[in-house]
Design an enzyme around this catalytic site. Structure first.
Site, short mmCIF file in Angstrom:
data_model
loop_
_atom_site.label_atom_id
_atom_site.label_comp_id
_atom_site.label_asym_id
_atom_site.label_seq_id
_atom_site.Cartn_x
_atom_site.Cartn_y
_atom_site.Cartn_z
CD GLU A 1 0.61 58.47 23.88
OE1 GLU A 1 1.47 58.79 23.04
OE2 GLU A 1 -0.28 57.62 23.65
CE LYS B 1 4.20 56.99 20.48
NZ LYS B 1 2.80 57.47 20.55
CB CYS C 1 1.21 54.99 22.71
SG CYS C 1 -0.44 54.61 22.06
#
Length: 292
Positions: A43, A116, A153
């Site tokens: 990331e 995300k 993540c």
């Protein structure tokens, strides 16, 4: 039978963006040299993890997708090497900013741009300050080497992420990550919990999974984070096929058979026996079954 070689990289990052890009490219080339066809970078690898503290100056790091340096660079590299590359970057779109992942096919084509979904907020992980909640929805993309489903993540902690990607037809799950120590709880080491959570996603959905994390110590102001690496690749029952240590920069690879995994999923009956009509509580925040 469709045999695919997966890879994860892990590296430390500095404020020398040229150095980060060069290091990441070297790792991708190393992985491709070992036969990897789908390669996951960590990331936000273009810079240090700038979310340690809230700093307005870091907003200037965001770039439009079409102009994002890491996206352009690694799209060209993917085409040159003939590999699939999910590329993490800080995206600017109008007045919004996203933690995004450009999904690049083996011919260098940008197939999708995932934003995300789950944005964390904790000491040392001040992401709600920097990122709007993603609006792309979970995406599964056909690539030269299989159907790829990615989160970023914090997404990886939610079973809903992996299940949505599985239901959309993902054959490989991938999670670029930046996770390490907890500034306000230095005695907590979440690395084992982090890994077991994703092993569970792989096992529950019967899909191989790749996780790439960074290494090294980074600091902003009074906040320091020691990133714990331990990038890994699982098979479709959650078993560890390859793993990295907590501090070494490098590449791990593993071979998976996507047709074999598909036959296993079909035979096991988990997706046949699902009862979506009984899961309505998942559509609420408080767990109470909605009326009507």
């Amino acid at each position: 039978m469709r045999n695919v070689t997966l890879a994860a990289t892990q590296m430390s990052c500095t404020w020398d963006i040229d150095e980060n890009i060069s290091k990441a490219e070297a790792l991708v080339r190393q992985a491709a040299g070992q036969g990897a066809q789908v390669i996951l970078l960590q990331e936000l690898f273009g810079t240090p993890y700038f979310c340690l503290e809230q700093d307005l100056a870091q907003f200037d790091l965001a770039q439009e997708r079409e102009k994002a340096r890491v996206v352009q660079h690694f799209a060209a590299l993917a085409g040159t090497l003939g590999v699939v590359l999910p590329v993490s970057y800080f995206e600017r779109a109008g007045l919004a900013r996203y933690n995004s992942l450009a999904l690049i096919d083996a011919d260098g084509t940008l197939k999708a741009n995932y934003r995300k979904t789950h944005i964390p907020q904790a000491p040392g992980y001040e992401e709600k300050f920097y990122f709007n909640p993603g609006d792309s929805g979970f995406q599964v993309i056909d690539t030269r080497f299989g159907r790829l489903g990615c989160g970023i993540c914090w997404d990886q902690w939610f079973p809903e992420t992996a299940r949505c990607l599985a239901l959309k037809g993902a054959e490989i799950l991938m999670f670029p990550t930046a996770i390490g120590s907890e500034p306000e709880n230095p005695g907590l080491d979440s690395s084992g919990h982090w890994r077991r959570t994703m092993q569970g996603h792989a096992a529950a959905n019967m899909i191989p999974l790749v996780a790439s994390n960074r290494v090294g110590t980074e600091q902003a102001g009074d906040t320091m984070c020691q990133f714990y690496g331990t990038s890994f690749i699982t098979g479709y029952t959650g078993e560890i096929l390859a793993e990295a240590d907590r501090s070494t920069e490098g590449v791990i690879t593993a071979h998976v058979n996507l047709d074999e995994a598909a036959k296993y999923r079909e035979a096991w009956g988990v997706f046949r026996d699902r009862r979506p009509d009984c899961y309505r509580a998942l559509q609420t925040l408080d767990g109470r079954t909605p009326q009507g």
